[in-house]
Design a protein around this motif. Structure first.
Motif, PDB file in Angstrom:
ATOM      1  N   ARG A 259      45.908  46.145  40.544  1.00  0.00           N
ATOM      2  CA  ARG A 259      45.104  45.446  41.547  1.00  0.00           C
ATOM      3  C   ARG A 259      44.339  44.276  40.926  1.00  0.00           C
ATOM      4  N   ALA A 260      43.726  44.508  39.766  1.00  0.00           N
ATOM      5  CA  ALA A 260      42.963  43.449  39.103  1.00  0.00           C
ATOM      6  C   ALA A 260      43.886  42.332  38.631  1.00  0.00           C
ATOM      7  N   ARG A 261      45.017  42.691  38.060  1.00  0.00           N
ATOM      8  CA  ARG A 261      45.958  41.682  37.571  1.00  0.00           C
ATOM      9  C   ARG A 261      46.521  40.853  38.722  1.00  0.00           C
ATOM     10  N   HIS A 262      46.810  41.507  39.847  1.00  0.00           N
ATOM     11  CA  HIS A 262      47.337  40.770  40.997  1.00  0.00           C
ATOM     12  C   HIS A 262      46.297  39.780  41.521  1.00  0.00           C
ATOM     13  N   SER A 263      45.037  40.204  41.556  1.00  0.00           N
ATOM     14  CA  SER A 263      43.979  39.317  42.028  1.00  0.00           C
ATOM     15  C   SER A 263      43.851  38.100  41.119  1.00  0.00           C
TER      16      SER A 263
ATOM     17  N   THR B 288      35.533  46.907  46.576  1.00  0.00           N
ATOM     18  CA  THR B 288      36.085  45.621  46.158  1.00  0.00           C
ATOM     19  C   THR B 288      36.092  45.508  44.635  1.00  0.00           C
ATOM     20  N   LEU B 289      36.860  44.573  44.142  1.00  0.00           N
ATOM     21  CA  LEU B 289      36.854  44.283  42.712  1.00  0.00           C
ATOM     22  C   LEU B 289      35.519  43.643  42.335  1.00  0.00           C
TER      23      LEU B 289
ATOM     24  N   VAL C 296      38.201  34.999  38.314  1.00  0.00           N
ATOM     25  CA  VAL C 296      39.302  35.384  37.428  1.00  0.00           C
ATOM     26  C   VAL C 296      38.915  36.533  36.501  1.00  0.00           C
ATOM     27  N   CYS C 297      37.641  36.911  36.482  1.00  0.00           N
ATOM     28  CA  CYS C 297      37.200  37.967  35.568  1.00  0.00           C
ATOM     29  C   CYS C 297      37.076  39.322  36.261  1.00  0.00           C
TER      30      CYS C 297
END
Length: 286
Positions: A89-93, A68-69, A58-59
């Motif tokens: 992209r980060a928020r969707h993940s 990748t994130l 989640v971080c």
């Protein structure tokens, strides 16, 4: 004159964080930098007394040029890197991770979980009523703490605290694979037949309430648990000469649980069975 020990000085690493220059000591993580800058990054499996496990995801943040994130809790800040924490992209993940977690386990006692689900507009119900869930009854097999694996997100923090990072008891581990993976003692035996020494250090690091004091479990079931009304008092454990600091959580003039400050140089949040659970004699009515 008293000599004051000083740590080895570390050079500063400069990089870009959400479009602004950031400077942190070498070896710091992106999460360290975010917190220093006052940025609120979601964390669940991260523990300030444990090595990062990268389990909950989640971080995650976006690093320029990376495929990748990156998990902010473990990715070290590097000179010249460009980090963005609030991209689509980060928020969707994060949203998808929250949906997957909330649809499979009970997050009702996870601090800030409801707030995060609302903030990211996560919809755990979108997987439908047939979504696989843990659905396991709480295991109440001793008078000290309860194991409610219906709330377990498999963050591994309890395994690490019981294992080589702190207690070195190795009473618990992850068994099974895939959705059948779960935390269990050796041979899935009852806790009373395991190597558990009831130090409660696993309870200390659990982020979701899957492990909780028996007192807290009973009070929640009775509807009387109220953290807003609890006071905290720091004292020193008197059972031996180590000098462990204790934080007494008191509600209605009774101790309801005991923790230890994570920044204490003696305990680092860890205690033995006497320090964590030995408070019960204080209010014994017999």
């Amino acid at each position: 004159m008293t000599a004051i020990p000083l740590g080895v000085p570390r050079r500063l690493v400069e990089f870009t964080l959400d479009g602004r220059e950031a400077r942190v000591p070498e070896g710091s993580t992106i999460l360290d930098a975010c917190r220093a800058a006052g940025k609120d990054i979601l964390t669940l499996c991260q523990g300030d007394t444990l090595a990062p496990k990268n389990a909950c995801r989640v971080c995650v943040v976006e690093v320029e040029g990376a495929r990748t994130l990156a998990p902010a809790c473990s990715r070290k800040a590097e000179a010249g890197m460009e980090v963005r924490t609030d991209t689509e992209r980060a928020r969707h993940s994060r949203k998808v991770v929250l949906e997957l977690l909330a649809s499979s386990v009970n997050l009702s006692t996870t601090p800030r979980a409801a707030e995060w689900i609302k903030e990211y507009e996560a919809k755990p119900d979108r997987f439908g009523p047939d979504a696989a869930r843990v659905d396991e009854e709480p295991r109440v097999d001793n008078d000290l703490y309860v194991r409610d694996y219906d709330k377990c997100i498999l963050c591994y923090k309890c395994v690490d605290a019981c294992g080589d990072q702190w207690q070195n008891t190795f009473a618990i581990s992850v068994v099974g694979r895939g959705f059948d993976a779960r935390i269990a003692v050796e041979h899935d035996a009852p806790l009373t037949d395991s190597a558990c020494v009831y130090c409660g250090n696993c309870v200390e690091v659990c982020p979701t309430g899957a492990l909780s004091f028996k007192s807290e479990f009973d009070m929640r079931a009775a509807g009387t648990w109220n953290e807003a009304e609890q006071t905290e008092t720091t004292t020193v454990c008197a059972y031996c000469g180590v000098g462990c600091n204790l934080t007494l959580h008191v509600q209605d003039n009774e101790i309801v649980k005991v923790t230890s400050p994570h920044d204490n140089p003696v305990t680092h949040g860890n205690l033995c069975i006497k320090g964590r659970f030995g408070y019960q004699h204080v209010q014994n009515r017999d």
